[in-house]
Write a protein that holds these residues in place. Sequence first.
Motif, PDB file in Angstrom:
ATOM      1  N   ALA A  68       0.826  -1.211   0.000  1.00  0.00           N
ATOM      2  CA  ALA A  68       0.000   0.000   0.000  1.00  0.00           C
ATOM      3  C   ALA A  68       0.857   1.256   0.000  1.00  0.00           C
ATOM      4  O   ALA A  68       0.351   2.356  -0.247  1.00  0.00           O
ATOM      5  CB  ALA A  68      -0.925   0.002   1.209  1.00  0.00           C
ATOM      6  N   MET A  69       2.147   1.100   0.255  1.00  0.00           N
ATOM      7  CA  MET A  69       3.078   2.222   0.221  1.00  0.00           C
ATOM      8  C   MET A  69       3.800   2.339  -1.113  1.00  0.00           C
ATOM      9  O   MET A  69       4.065   3.451  -1.576  1.00  0.00           O
ATOM     10  CB  MET A  69       4.126   2.061   1.331  1.00  0.00           C
ATOM     11  N   VAL A  70       4.125   1.194  -1.736  1.00  0.00           N
ATOM     12  CA  VAL A  70       5.049   1.234  -2.874  1.00  0.00           C
ATOM     13  C   VAL A  70       4.426   0.884  -4.221  1.00  0.00           C
ATOM     14  O   VAL A  70       5.035   1.161  -5.264  1.00  0.00           O
ATOM     15  CB  VAL A  70       6.252   0.281  -2.626  1.00  0.00           C
ATOM     16  N   ASP A  71       3.251   0.262  -4.232  1.00  0.00           N
ATOM     17  CA  ASP A  71       2.657  -0.162  -5.497  1.00  0.00           C
ATOM     18  C   ASP A  71       1.455   0.715  -5.842  1.00  0.00           C
ATOM     19  O   ASP A  71       0.393   0.594  -5.228  1.00  0.00           O
ATOM     20  CB  ASP A  71       2.223  -1.633  -5.415  1.00  0.00           C
ATOM     21  N   PRO A  72       1.575   1.594  -6.822  1.00  0.00           N
ATOM     22  CA  PRO A  72       0.473   2.507  -7.156  1.00  0.00           C
ATOM     23  C   PRO A  72      -0.746   1.802  -7.737  1.00  0.00           C
ATOM     24  O   PRO A  72      -1.826   2.399  -7.810  1.00  0.00           O
ATOM     25  CB  PRO A  72       1.103   3.452  -8.183  1.00  0.00           C
ATOM     26  N   ASP A  73      -0.596   0.545  -8.156  1.00  0.00           N
ATOM     27  CA  ASP A  73      -1.730  -0.186  -8.720  1.00  0.00           C
ATOM     28  C   ASP A  73      -2.643  -0.794  -7.652  1.00  0.00           C
ATOM     29  O   ASP A  73      -3.741  -1.253  -7.965  1.00  0.00           O
ATOM     30  CB  ASP A  73      -1.240  -1.309  -9.643  1.00  0.00           C
ATOM     31  N   GLU A 103       5.993  -2.955  13.366  1.00  0.00           N
ATOM     32  CA  GLU A 103       6.994  -2.204  14.112  1.00  0.00           C
ATOM     33  C   GLU A 103       7.923  -1.399  13.206  1.00  0.00           C
ATOM     34  O   GLU A 103       8.225  -0.226  13.483  1.00  0.00           O
ATOM     35  CB  GLU A 103       7.832  -3.160  14.983  1.00  0.00           C
ATOM     36  N   LYS A 104       8.398  -2.000  12.138  1.00  0.00           N
ATOM     37  CA  LYS A 104       9.344  -1.330  11.252  1.00  0.00           C
ATOM     38  C   LYS A 104       8.666  -0.380  10.266  1.00  0.00           C
ATOM     39  O   LYS A 104       9.356   0.323   9.518  1.00  0.00           O
ATOM     40  CB  LYS A 104      10.160  -2.383  10.488  1.00  0.00           C
ATOM     41  N   LEU A 105       7.343  -0.367  10.279  1.00  0.00           N
ATOM     42  CA  LEU A 105       6.606   0.420   9.300  1.00  0.00           C
ATOM     43  C   LEU A 105       5.943   1.661   9.884  1.00  0.00           C
ATOM     44  O   LEU A 105       5.406   2.475   9.145  1.00  0.00           O
ATOM     45  CB  LEU A 105       5.542  -0.462   8.635  1.00  0.00           C
ATOM     46  N   ILE A 106       5.975   1.785  11.194  1.00  0.00           N
ATOM     47  CA  ILE A 106       5.308   2.913  11.850  1.00  0.00           C
ATOM     48  C   ILE A 106       5.824   4.249  11.323  1.00  0.00           C
ATOM     49  O   ILE A 106       5.045   5.159  11.019  1.00  0.00           O
ATOM     50  CB  ILE A 106       5.474   2.820  13.382  1.00  0.00           C
ATOM     51  N   MET A 107       7.138   4.349  11.177  1.00  0.00           N
ATOM     52  CA  MET A 107       7.728   5.599  10.708  1.00  0.00           C
ATOM     53  C   MET A 107       7.409   5.878   9.235  1.00  0.00           C
ATOM     54  O   MET A 107       7.616   6.988   8.757  1.00  0.00           O
ATOM     55  CB  MET A 107       9.249   5.565  10.907  1.00  0.00           C
ATOM     56  N   ARG A 108       6.882   4.875   8.549  1.00  0.00           N
ATOM     57  CA  ARG A 108       6.545   5.035   7.133  1.00  0.00           C
ATOM     58  C   ARG A 108       5.040   5.194   6.911  1.00  0.00           C
ATOM     59  O   ARG A 108       4.576   5.135   5.764  1.00  0.00           O
ATOM     60  CB  ARG A 108       7.056   3.827   6.338  1.00  0.00           C
ATOM     61  N   ALA A 109       4.297   5.407   7.968  1.00  0.00           N
ATOM     62  CA  ALA A 109       2.835   5.476   7.850  1.00  0.00           C
ATOM     63  C   ALA A 109       2.394   6.519   6.823  1.00  0.00           C
ATOM     64  O   ALA A 109       1.395   6.329   6.118  1.00  0.00           O
ATOM     65  CB  ALA A 109       2.206   5.779   9.207  1.00  0.00           C
ATOM     66  N   MET A 135      -1.993  10.827  12.461  1.00  0.00           N
ATOM     67  CA  MET A 135      -1.168  12.035  12.400  1.00  0.00           C
ATOM     68  C   MET A 135      -0.794  12.405  10.965  1.00  0.00           C
ATOM     69  O   MET A 135      -0.579  13.573  10.647  1.00  0.00           O
ATOM     70  CB  MET A 135       0.105  11.836  13.228  1.00  0.00           C
ATOM     71  N   THR A 136      -0.714  11.395  10.095  1.00  0.00           N
ATOM     72  CA  THR A 136      -0.336  11.656   8.703  1.00  0.00           C
ATOM     73  C   THR A 136      -1.548  11.751   7.786  1.00  0.00           C
ATOM     74  O   THR A 136      -1.396  11.792   6.557  1.00  0.00           O
ATOM     75  CB  THR A 136       0.625  10.565   8.189  1.00  0.00           C
ATOM     76  N   GLY A 137      -2.738  11.767   8.369  1.00  0.00           N
ATOM     77  CA  GLY A 137      -3.949  11.975   7.590  1.00  0.00           C
ATOM     78  C   GLY A 137      -4.433  10.769   6.816  1.00  0.00           C
ATOM     79  O   GLY A 137      -5.237  10.919   5.882  1.00  0.00           O
TER      80      GLY A 137
END
Length: 282
Positions: free
Chosen positions: A179-184, A196-202, A234-236
């Motif tokens: 959901a972060m990297v694939d625009p399709d 855990e490792k993805l929180i900062m990338r929300a 926080m990131t909408g």
Amino acid sequence: MLTLTRAHGTEPEDLHIGRRAAVTMFFAGYAVAALAADATPIHTPDDGLIVEAALIPNGAPKPLPAYVARPKGTGRHATIIVVNEIFGIHDYIKDICRRLAKLGYVAVAPDFFYRSGVNLPAISDFKQIMPIVAQASDDQVDGDVKATSAWIKKQSFARPDRIGITGFCWGGAVVWRAAMVDPDIRAGVAWYGHVEKLIMRAGEVHSPVLGLYGGQDQGISQDSLAAMTKALTMTGKTGSSIHVYPDAGHGFHADYRSSYNEADAKDGWARMLAHFKANGVV
């Protein structure tokens, strides 16, 4: 509504003899390392479906194998990419694909661990499984997801603008990243995947994700889920959310495991379908 029957294992007629690629490319049975002795897994017949294997170009020397289930007949359908747990493509994942196909979806389950050449579902020792899984890097897997969605868009039976993704355990984290990297990808549903490792990338989440988690999961902390929820807010990213089942543990949807929680699995399945429908993957 789809009615599911139960059986202790795959029957020969589940995959037609004429579809030998689908029979021989993937493990026949449930993951040995996690199969409960008293399990009665859901069995979805393939009548009215086309079940086949595909080889998806992904830039690697050998293409990405995938198990595909889809409705018979002509016409284009929304597609769900199904991401496995650490055990690869076994009968549980194949049945998930057939359940979705019975509902009118095309379901595609890529074999993300195929490069190892190891039949993961047949391995009984978790200590042997984990190093193989670790060889599949995030970048490699994310690339395979994008290759899968690109392949889907070219198929005459698929709606190119209606691609969703769902995944379980290891596959749940793959959903968040997709959901972060694939625009399709139009929407995702992550079943008890680590965040855990993805929180900062929300803030990178561009497609709405529904996370389904167990309150008794000993491997995923409630603090990490709370932190992910806060980061999404926080990131909408208001279209994404996390739902926790207080009495469920890890793997509560896996009907071949002792962790299976029938009530929460059914509720999660209904929430998943509603999430896809609400976001145009239908």
